[in-house]
Design a protein around this motif. Structure first.
Motif, PDB file in Angstrom:
ATOM      1  N   SER A 103       0.829  -1.206   0.000  1.00 44.37           N
ATOM      2  CA  SER A 103       0.000   0.000   0.000  1.00 44.37           C
ATOM      3  C   SER A 103       0.863   1.256   0.000  1.00 44.37           C
ATOM      4  O   SER A 103       2.053   1.221   0.317  1.00 44.37           O
ATOM      5  CB  SER A 103      -0.929   0.007   1.221  1.00 44.37           C
ATOM      6  N   TRP A 122      -2.535  -4.152   7.170  1.00 43.14           N
ATOM      7  CA  TRP A 122      -2.755  -5.058   6.041  1.00 43.14           C
ATOM      8  C   TRP A 122      -1.854  -6.287   6.147  1.00 43.14           C
ATOM      9  O   TRP A 122      -2.255  -7.413   5.836  1.00 43.14           O
ATOM     10  CB  TRP A 122      -2.540  -4.335   4.709  1.00 43.14           C
ATOM     11  N   GLU A 165      -3.643  -8.422   8.550  1.00 38.08           N
ATOM     12  CA  GLU A 165      -4.908  -8.939   8.009  1.00 38.08           C
ATOM     13  C   GLU A 165      -4.653 -10.010   6.936  1.00 38.08           C
ATOM     14  O   GLU A 165      -5.260 -11.081   6.939  1.00 38.08           O
ATOM     15  CB  GLU A 165      -5.709  -7.776   7.414  1.00 38.08           C
ATOM     16  N   SER A 166      -3.729  -9.707   6.017  1.00 38.38           N
ATOM     17  CA  SER A 166      -3.454 -10.666   4.942  1.00 38.38           C
ATOM     18  C   SER A 166      -2.798 -11.929   5.500  1.00 38.38           C
ATOM     19  O   SER A 166      -3.045 -13.033   5.006  1.00 38.38           O
ATOM     20  CB  SER A 166      -2.577 -10.032   3.863  1.00 38.38           C
ATOM     21  N   ALA A 188      -9.614 -11.807  -2.242  1.00 38.76           N
ATOM     22  CA  ALA A 188      -9.625 -10.893  -1.089  1.00 38.76           C
ATOM     23  C   ALA A 188      -8.528  -9.839  -1.237  1.00 38.76           C
ATOM     24  O   ALA A 188      -8.733  -8.660  -0.922  1.00 38.76           O
ATOM     25  CB  ALA A 188      -9.439 -11.682   0.208  1.00 38.76           C
ATOM     26  N   HIS A 241      -9.062  -5.719  -1.636  1.00 41.12           N
ATOM     27  CA  HIS A 241      -8.362  -4.779  -0.757  1.00 41.12           C
ATOM     28  C   HIS A 241      -7.618  -3.727  -1.587  1.00 41.12           C
ATOM     29  O   HIS A 241      -7.679  -2.533  -1.298  1.00 41.12           O
ATOM     30  CB  HIS A 241      -7.393  -5.543   0.142  1.00 41.12           C
ATOM     31  N   ARG A 274     -10.025  -1.153  -3.058  1.00 39.40           N
ATOM     32  CA  ARG A 274     -10.482  -0.191  -2.030  1.00 39.40           C
ATOM     33  C   ARG A 274      -9.389   0.827  -1.743  1.00 39.40           C
ATOM     34  O   ARG A 274      -9.613   2.023  -1.693  1.00 39.40           O
ATOM     35  CB  ARG A 274     -10.818  -0.942  -0.728  1.00 39.40           C
ATOM     36  N   HIS A 275      -8.188   0.311  -1.581  1.00 37.59           N
ATOM     37  CA  HIS A 275      -7.056   1.171  -1.252  1.00 37.59           C
ATOM     38  C   HIS A 275      -6.805   2.182  -2.371  1.00 37.59           C
ATOM     39  O   HIS A 275      -6.560   3.360  -2.122  1.00 37.59           O
ATOM     40  CB  HIS A 275      -5.814   0.308  -1.041  1.00 37.59           C
TER      41      HIS A 275
END
Ligand SMILES: Cc1cc2nc3c(=O)[nH]c(=O)nc-3n(C[C@H](O)[C@H](O)[C@H](O)COP(=O)(O)OP(=O)(O)OC[C@H]3O[C@@H](n4cnc5c(N)ncnc54)[C@H](O)[C@@H]3O)c2cc1C
Length: 374
Positions: A305, A315, A318-319, A349, A353, A356-357
């Motif tokens: 990101s 992230w 989460e990932s 997924a 993400h 969205r980012h």
């Protein structure tokens, strides 16, 4: 000298937050895991751990941020994007409370200790130089340097496992046959600054040592995070090509640009650079795939990101959780390597993400284009 390491269910390559958390979750799920770590690309400096990421870590180790990796609690963000009035928001809009500004080497080491305590096999100072498919899994060739700094090779080893987790951060393009489909050309110039506190001219009431400061200028955007010693860690993200066009020494350029800021300049006035200015590739990187036949990528190796999000570590965690879940599911169902349902879900997924980012980042860069602070 060449040796062969024992087999594992899963090999995790890279001991940053994504690799450490993925290894932890896999070990907790009953997998036999080896974590290979080489510190040569490891991140230095201060970063913000978001409230959500913090809560996750504290669920596994309640005194993590008071004992293992103490940092400065961040209660709010003071932000100046295309307006003369700084905007503050509480704990970065994060419903899970304040984040923490941490020293990355300390933080990463403490996460690896957490994974190690869960029973994973840790192979330190092992740089993975080659990854090969075999009939029933993966074979990795490593070079042991004896020290994280990249000393001369002392030992070559190989290790085999059925599944592979790529957690090598932005260095991930070196492995597997995949490409980055979208990459922005931002570079971050960063240094530690010793603060001699002066009241900011723009908004004296805003200065506090528990805030993340973000400011857009005409040529890029700045951030400053407090350090435990009372100083700040400051970064300036700029387009790489724009930087190339400037013909002044890096240090002069950094401080000249700092002078142009409205929020950070008063905050950091009177500061001197006590550390060299270092550069780091910033901007988002999207890869064509984040998972496949018997492998997954997590953290920045799946999708890196833009640092302006301040969500890279979140992230990574989460990932790592999602990826570990996909791998455990594949193992539990005794799926063959060709059976990729769990991996495909994970890949989806990651794509969601990244999309969205991308939308959020586009909005911020839109504001930056319109910025009046040239
Ligand atoms: C300028 C900048 C500022 C940022 N600030 C923030 C912030 O404030 N908050 C935030 O949440 N995020 C921030 N990020 C993003 C954050 O740094 C990353 O998202 C995060 O580090 C990703 O973790 P990771 O575990 O995927 O990768 P990394 O942290 O890069 O870890 C990868 C690990 O793998 C090791 N490795 C690499 N290659 C090999 C190999 N061949 N063999 C063995 N080991 C290997 C490396 O040495 C490293 O230890 C920032 C990013 C940038 C560029």
């Amino acid at each position: 000298m060449s040796t062969s390491r024992p087999n594992a269910d899963v090999i995790v390559v890279g001991g940053g937050p994504a690799g450490a958390i993925c290894a932890l979750m896999l070990a907790r799920g009953g997998a036999c895991v080896s974590l290979l770590h080489w510190g040569g690309y490891a991140t230095e400096g201060i970063e913000l751990v978001s409230g959500r990421a913090r809560r996750f870590i504290e669920q596994h180790c309640s005194d993590f941020f008071s004992q293992a990796a103490p940092g400065v609690e961040i209660h709010e963000t003071v932000s100046l994007w295309n307006t003369r009035k700084p905007v503050t928001f509480n704990a970065m809009f994060n419903p899970w409370g304040p984040g923490v500004a941490i020293e990355r080497p300390l933080f990463d080491g403490a996460l690896r200790n957490l994974a190690s305590a869960a029973g994973i096999s840790m192979i330190a100072d092992a740089k993975v130089v080659e990854i090969e498919r075999t009939g029933d899994g993966w074979r990795l060739l490593t070079r042991s340097t004896g020290a994280s700094s990249g000393d001369a090779d002392t030992e070559r080893s190989s290790i085999r496992a059925r599944f592979l987790v790529l957690a090598t951060g932005r260095a991930a393009t070196a492995f597997l046959d995949r490409s980055s489909v979208a990459e922005s050309s931002q570079i971050a110039l960063m240094t530690s600054l010793q603060a001699q506190h002066a009241e900011p001219a723009c908004a004296p009431a805003l200065r506090s040592h528990d805030a993340l400061y973000i400011e857009a200028t005409g040529s890029g955007w700045w951030y400053a995070l407090p350090a435990a010693d009372g100083g700040y860690f400051a970064g300036f993200c700029i387009d790489r090509n724009e930087l190339k066009q400037r013909r002044v020494p890096l240090k002069d350029f950094f401080f000249q640009e700092l002078q142009r800021t409205s929020l950070l300049s008063p905050l950091l006035s009177g500061t001197t650079s006590i550390a060299p200015i270092c550069g780091r590739t910033a901007g988002a990187i999207t890869f064509n795939r984040a998972a496949g036949d018997g492998w997954i990528a997590v953290g920045d190796a799946a999708f890196a990101s833009d640092p302006l999000s301040g969500m890279g570590i979140e992230w990574a965690i989460e990932s790592a959780q999602l990826g570990a879940h996909a791998l455990l599911e594949a193992m539990q169902r005794k799926m063959q390597r060709g059976s990729t349902a769990a991996f495909a879900e994970y890949d989806d997924a990651v794509s969601a993400h990244a999309t969205r980012h991308g939308k959020t980042a586009a909005q911020h860069y839109g504001w930056l284009q319109e910025s009046k602070y040239k």
